[in-house]
Design a protein around this motif. Structure first.
Motif, PDB file in Angstrom:
ATOM      1  N   ALA A   1       0.236 -11.582  -0.469  1.00  0.00           N
ATOM      2  CA  ALA A   1       0.251 -10.817   0.777  1.00  0.00           C
ATOM      3  C   ALA A   1      -0.157  -9.372   0.503  1.00  0.00           C
ATOM      4  O   ALA A   1       0.132  -8.823  -0.560  1.00  0.00           O
ATOM      5  CB  ALA A   1       1.632 -10.861   1.410  1.00  0.00           C
ATOM      6  N   THR A   2      -0.812  -8.757   1.485  1.00  0.00           N
ATOM      7  CA  THR A   2      -1.208  -7.353   1.395  1.00  0.00           C
ATOM      8  C   THR A   2      -0.576  -6.597   2.555  1.00  0.00           C
ATOM      9  O   THR A   2      -0.899  -6.859   3.718  1.00  0.00           O
ATOM     10  CB  THR A   2      -2.740  -7.200   1.451  1.00  0.00           C
ATOM     11  OG1 THR A   2      -3.327  -7.918   0.363  1.00  0.00           O
ATOM     12  CG2 THR A   2      -3.157  -5.744   1.389  1.00  0.00           C
ATOM     13  N   ILE A   3       0.326  -5.671   2.239  1.00  0.00           N
ATOM     14  CA  ILE A   3       1.049  -4.934   3.266  1.00  0.00           C
ATOM     15  C   ILE A   3       0.639  -3.473   3.211  1.00  0.00           C
ATOM     16  O   ILE A   3       0.978  -2.748   2.270  1.00  0.00           O
ATOM     17  CB  ILE A   3       2.584  -5.057   3.080  1.00  0.00           C
ATOM     18  CG1 ILE A   3       3.001  -6.520   2.901  1.00  0.00           C
ATOM     19  CG2 ILE A   3       3.302  -4.399   4.256  1.00  0.00           C
ATOM     20  CD1 ILE A   3       2.662  -7.414   4.068  1.00  0.00           C
TER      21      ILE A   3
ATOM     22  N   GLY B   1       0.800  -1.222   0.000  1.00  0.00           N
ATOM     23  CA  GLY B   1       0.000   0.000   0.000  1.00  0.00           C
ATOM     24  C   GLY B   1       0.833   1.272   0.000  1.00  0.00           C
ATOM     25  O   GLY B   1       2.048   1.248   0.246  1.00  0.00           O
ATOM     26  N   PRO B   2       0.194   2.425  -0.237  1.00  0.00           N
ATOM     27  CA  PRO B   2       0.908   3.703  -0.344  1.00  0.00           C
ATOM     28  C   PRO B   2       1.573   4.161   0.942  1.00  0.00           C
ATOM     29  O   PRO B   2       2.532   4.934   0.907  1.00  0.00           O
ATOM     30  CB  PRO B   2      -0.195   4.677  -0.787  1.00  0.00           C
ATOM     31  CG  PRO B   2      -1.473   4.051  -0.353  1.00  0.00           C
ATOM     32  CD  PRO B   2      -1.241   2.572  -0.485  1.00  0.00           C
ATOM     33  N   LYS B   3       1.091   3.704   2.093  1.00  0.00           N
ATOM     34  CA  LYS B   3       1.675   4.104   3.367  1.00  0.00           C
ATOM     35  C   LYS B   3       2.547   3.000   3.988  1.00  0.00           C
ATOM     36  O   LYS B   3       3.022   3.134   5.104  1.00  0.00           O
ATOM     37  CB  LYS B   3       0.569   4.487   4.351  1.00  0.00           C
ATOM     38  CG  LYS B   3      -0.258   5.689   3.914  1.00  0.00           C
ATOM     39  CD  LYS B   3      -1.337   6.010   4.947  1.00  0.00           C
ATOM     40  CE  LYS B   3      -2.176   7.205   4.491  1.00  0.00           C
ATOM     41  NZ  LYS B   3      -3.246   7.516   5.487  1.00  0.00           N
ATOM     42  N   ALA B   4       2.714   1.937   3.248  1.00  0.00           N
ATOM     43  CA  ALA B   4       3.463   0.792   3.792  1.00  0.00           C
ATOM     44  C   ALA B   4       4.948   1.106   3.936  1.00  0.00           C
ATOM     45  O   ALA B   4       5.514   1.894   3.160  1.00  0.00           O
ATOM     46  CB  ALA B   4       3.275  -0.416   2.887  1.00  0.00           C
ATOM     47  N   LYS B   5       5.564   0.487   4.915  1.00  0.00           N
ATOM     48  CA  LYS B   5       7.006   0.574   5.102  1.00  0.00           C
ATOM     49  C   LYS B   5       7.544  -0.850   5.238  1.00  0.00           C
ATOM     50  O   LYS B   5       7.070  -1.605   6.094  1.00  0.00           O
ATOM     51  CB  LYS B   5       7.358   1.385   6.344  1.00  0.00           C
ATOM     52  CG  LYS B   5       6.940   2.848   6.273  1.00  0.00           C
ATOM     53  CD  LYS B   5       7.332   3.590   7.544  1.00  0.00           C
ATOM     54  CE  LYS B   5       6.907   5.052   7.474  1.00  0.00           C
ATOM     55  NZ  LYS B   5       7.268   5.780   8.726  1.00  0.00           N
ATOM     56  N   ILE B   6       8.513  -1.189   4.414  1.00  0.00           N
ATOM     57  CA  ILE B   6       9.045  -2.552   4.403  1.00  0.00           C
ATOM     58  C   ILE B   6      10.565  -2.493   4.508  1.00  0.00           C
ATOM     59  O   ILE B   6      11.208  -1.756   3.767  1.00  0.00           O
ATOM     60  CB  ILE B   6       8.637  -3.303   3.123  1.00  0.00           C
ATOM     61  CG1 ILE B   6       7.119  -3.418   3.034  1.00  0.00           C
ATOM     62  CG2 ILE B   6       9.271  -4.692   3.079  1.00  0.00           C
ATOM     63  CD1 ILE B   6       6.625  -3.996   1.730  1.00  0.00           C
ATOM     64  N   ARG B   7      11.120  -3.291   5.408  1.00  0.00           N
ATOM     65  CA  ARG B   7      12.574  -3.352   5.550  1.00  0.00           C
ATOM     66  C   ARG B   7      12.997  -4.795   5.832  1.00  0.00           C
ATOM     67  O   ARG B   7      12.479  -5.432   6.729  1.00  0.00           O
ATOM     68  CB  ARG B   7      13.049  -2.441   6.691  1.00  0.00           C
ATOM     69  CG  ARG B   7      14.552  -2.485   6.935  1.00  0.00           C
ATOM     70  CD  ARG B   7      14.955  -1.582   8.088  1.00  0.00           C
ATOM     71  NE  ARG B   7      16.370  -1.726   8.384  1.00  0.00           N
ATOM     72  CZ  ARG B   7      16.888  -2.653   9.187  1.00  0.00           C
ATOM     73  NH1 ARG B   7      16.071  -3.529   9.769  1.00  0.00           N
ATOM     74  NH2 ARG B   7      18.183  -2.723   9.417  1.00  0.00           N
ATOM     75  N   ASP B   8      13.916  -5.299   5.019  1.00  0.00           N
ATOM     76  CA  ASP B   8      14.531  -6.607   5.252  1.00  0.00           C
ATOM     77  C   ASP B   8      13.483  -7.700   5.459  1.00  0.00           C
ATOM     78  O   ASP B   8      13.475  -8.393   6.470  1.00  0.00           O
ATOM     79  CB  ASP B   8      15.468  -6.522   6.467  1.00  0.00           C
ATOM     80  CG  ASP B   8      16.316  -7.778   6.640  1.00  0.00           C
ATOM     81  OD1 ASP B   8      16.634  -8.424   5.618  1.00  0.00           O
ATOM     82  OD2 ASP B   8      16.648  -8.127   7.791  1.00  0.00           O
TER      83      ASP B   8
ATOM     84  N   VAL C   1       6.397  -3.380   8.208  1.00  0.00           N
ATOM     85  CA  VAL C   1       6.969  -4.691   8.516  1.00  0.00           C
ATOM     86  C   VAL C   1       8.487  -4.581   8.446  1.00  0.00           C
ATOM     87  O   VAL C   1       9.038  -4.035   7.495  1.00  0.00           O
ATOM     88  CB  VAL C   1       6.450  -5.794   7.563  1.00  0.00           C
ATOM     89  CG1 VAL C   1       4.997  -6.120   7.859  1.00  0.00           C
ATOM     90  CG2 VAL C   1       6.591  -5.394   6.108  1.00  0.00           C
ATOM     91  N   ASP C   2       9.159  -5.099   9.459  1.00  0.00           N
ATOM     92  CA  ASP C   2      10.607  -4.959   9.573  1.00  0.00           C
ATOM     93  C   ASP C   2      11.203  -6.299   9.998  1.00  0.00           C
ATOM     94  O   ASP C   2      10.852  -6.839  11.042  1.00  0.00           O
ATOM     95  CB  ASP C   2      10.922  -3.877  10.615  1.00  0.00           C
ATOM     96  CG  ASP C   2      12.418  -3.613  10.769  1.00  0.00           C
ATOM     97  OD1 ASP C   2      13.231  -4.330  10.150  1.00  0.00           O
ATOM     98  OD2 ASP C   2      12.779  -2.679  11.509  1.00  0.00           O
ATOM     99  N   HIS C   3      12.084  -6.869   9.162  1.00  0.00           N
ATOM    100  CA  HIS C   3      12.763  -8.136   9.458  1.00  0.00           C
ATOM    101  C   HIS C   3      11.741  -9.245   9.695  1.00  0.00           C
ATOM    102  O   HIS C   3      11.686  -9.871  10.745  1.00  0.00           O
ATOM    103  CB  HIS C   3      13.671  -7.968  10.685  1.00  0.00           C
ATOM    104  CG  HIS C   3      14.698  -9.050  10.826  1.00  0.00           C
ATOM    105  ND1 HIS C   3      15.691  -9.262   9.895  1.00  0.00           N
ATOM    106  CD2 HIS C   3      14.890 -10.006  11.780  1.00  0.00           C
ATOM    107  CE1 HIS C   3      16.445 -10.274  10.277  1.00  0.00           C
ATOM    108  NE2 HIS C   3      15.972 -10.746  11.403  1.00  0.00           N
ATOM    109  N   CYS C   4      10.922  -9.497   8.659  1.00  0.00           N
ATOM    110  CA  CYS C   4       9.842 -10.474   8.770  1.00  0.00           C
ATOM    111  C   CYS C   4       9.841 -11.433   7.584  1.00  0.00           C
ATOM    112  O   CYS C   4      10.336 -11.112   6.502  1.00  0.00           O
ATOM    113  CB  CYS C   4       8.485  -9.774   8.825  1.00  0.00           C
ATOM    114  SG  CYS C   4       8.206  -8.800  10.319  1.00  0.00           S
TER     115      CYS C   4
END
Length: 375
Positions: free
Chosen positions: A304-306, A290-297, A310-313
């Protein structure tokens, strides 16, 4: 005329230390790495080794696992010159019962092996994570004219009492073996991977089945007996990543190892073609970020819908992470749902598990939390 080698995969254990994850599912069928199941690894290793005749011995809560394995199509083990058979406890002249141990499970299926008449038999556990081929181990076994070859790995001394521990001479001949010793004299651990000369194995299993005081187990009975008989027993040293995912903490760590910040020895993104791991395609829709999603590692599977952070997942298919939710250092199995503004830290969220809006899971993160409740 028989075949060169057949494999038998022991996949019937309860896996009780995985708690709710194995309450209705056999341990080898448990999700791993966002898109795989644990059983994918031993079966893929067989396929990549050109071992085309594989028996999978199931027992505890086996219906889901049996259906998943099917005829071996996922691993290319269903061709004209290949065979995958799911072998469950069955009725005999003596009656019917559960497999009494790892050795008894093979003994009860000697008729299946006899029809194949292999020169050698590879015996594997269905619940270990590792990528390899067995070509080199088999070549060493044949060259040494061994009755049994055991794949071994060095483990930390503080963990040695959890394993079958071997002692070897300078040529790799096994000189001693103890199953889970209280005071280990070596840190060379059996991986539960064996290659046997089939005629020798057959005779040993038949003799063991007649012993009333036997536990009918490879580590507890067959291996020590063969050593005492002076059989030719050699070791094969394994190099690379291998993990017995017997606890929530070890399964969580094995998932974290897959991330590029994790253990480089199990990096599935750069694995060579000869070690590729095959699995079922769920035919899920594409993943959505999504537009506000933050993803790291993170490792994120299709479907999946994010929408949150989500961080280190490690995130499986069908997972939903709603807006405002923050998930860190966690494994989200298929169809897990994380509600708006929830906080999840160092957790293992099981299939179809539910974390409600504003709910907080394991804020301090001291141990791995297991989330199994559903909506």
């Amino acid at each position: 005329m028989g075949i060169r080698i057949a494999a038998m995969v022991l996949a019937g254990g309860k896996g009780t230390r995985l708690k709710s994850l194995t309450r209705k599912t056999a341990k080898p069928a448990v999700s791993y790495g966002a898109k795989y199941r644990i059983i994918d690894f031993p079966l893929s290793n067989c396929a990549n080794s050109g071992i085309n005749h594989v028996g999978v011995l199931t027992q505890y809560e086996s219906s889901e696992l049996n259906t998943y394995i099917g005829n071996g199509k996922n691993w290319g083990l269903n061709g004209v010159n290949s065979l995958t058979s799911v072998l469950t406890p069955h009725q005999t002249e003596e009656g019917s019962s559960w497999y009494r141990g790892t050795a008894d499970a093979i003994y009860e299926n000697l008729d299946w092996l006899d029809r194949l008449n292999p020169e050698h038999v590879l015996i594997l556990s269905g619940d270990h994570i590792y990528c390899t081929t067995f070509d080199e181990m088999l070549a060493r076994h044949i060259a040494a004219k061994a009755d049994c070859t055991i794949s071994v790995i060095e483990v930390p001394w503080e963990e040695a009492s959890r394993f079958g521990i071997l002692e070897t001479d300078e040529k790799g001949n096994i000189t001693a073996f103890k199953e889970k010793p209280k005071n280990p004299t070596s840190n060379l651990a059996s991986m539960g991977i064996y290659i046997f000369d089939y005629k020798t194995l057959r005779a040993e299993l038949i003799a063991d089945a007649k012993k009333e005081n036997s536990q009918h187990d490879f580590g507890g009975d067959i291996i020590p007996t063969m050593l005492s008989e002076g059989k030719r027993m050699i070791s094969y040293t394994f190099k690379g990543y291998w993990k017995d995912v017997g606890t929530i903490a070890s399964l969580h760590q094995a998932n974290m190892d897959l991330l590029l910040s994790g253990d480089p020895e199990i990096n599935l993104f750069t694995v060579q073609a000869s070690h590729r791991i095959y699995t079922e395609d769920t035919h899920a829709v594409p993943q959505y970020v999504g537009p506000k999603a933050k993803i790291r590692d993170c490792l994120i599977n299709q479907g999946a819908t994010i929408l949150g952070e989500v961080d280190h997942c490690v995130i499986s298919d069908g997972v939903v992470v709603q807006e405002g939710a923050v998930v860190r250092n966690s494994v989200l199995m298929a169809d897990a749902y994380i509600g708006k503004n929830a906080r999840v830290n160092s957790a293992m969220c099981g299939p179809s598990s539910f974390v409600g809006e504003n709910e907080i899971i394991n804020e301090e993160g001291k141990d791995i939390a297991l989330v199994s409740k559903t909506k």
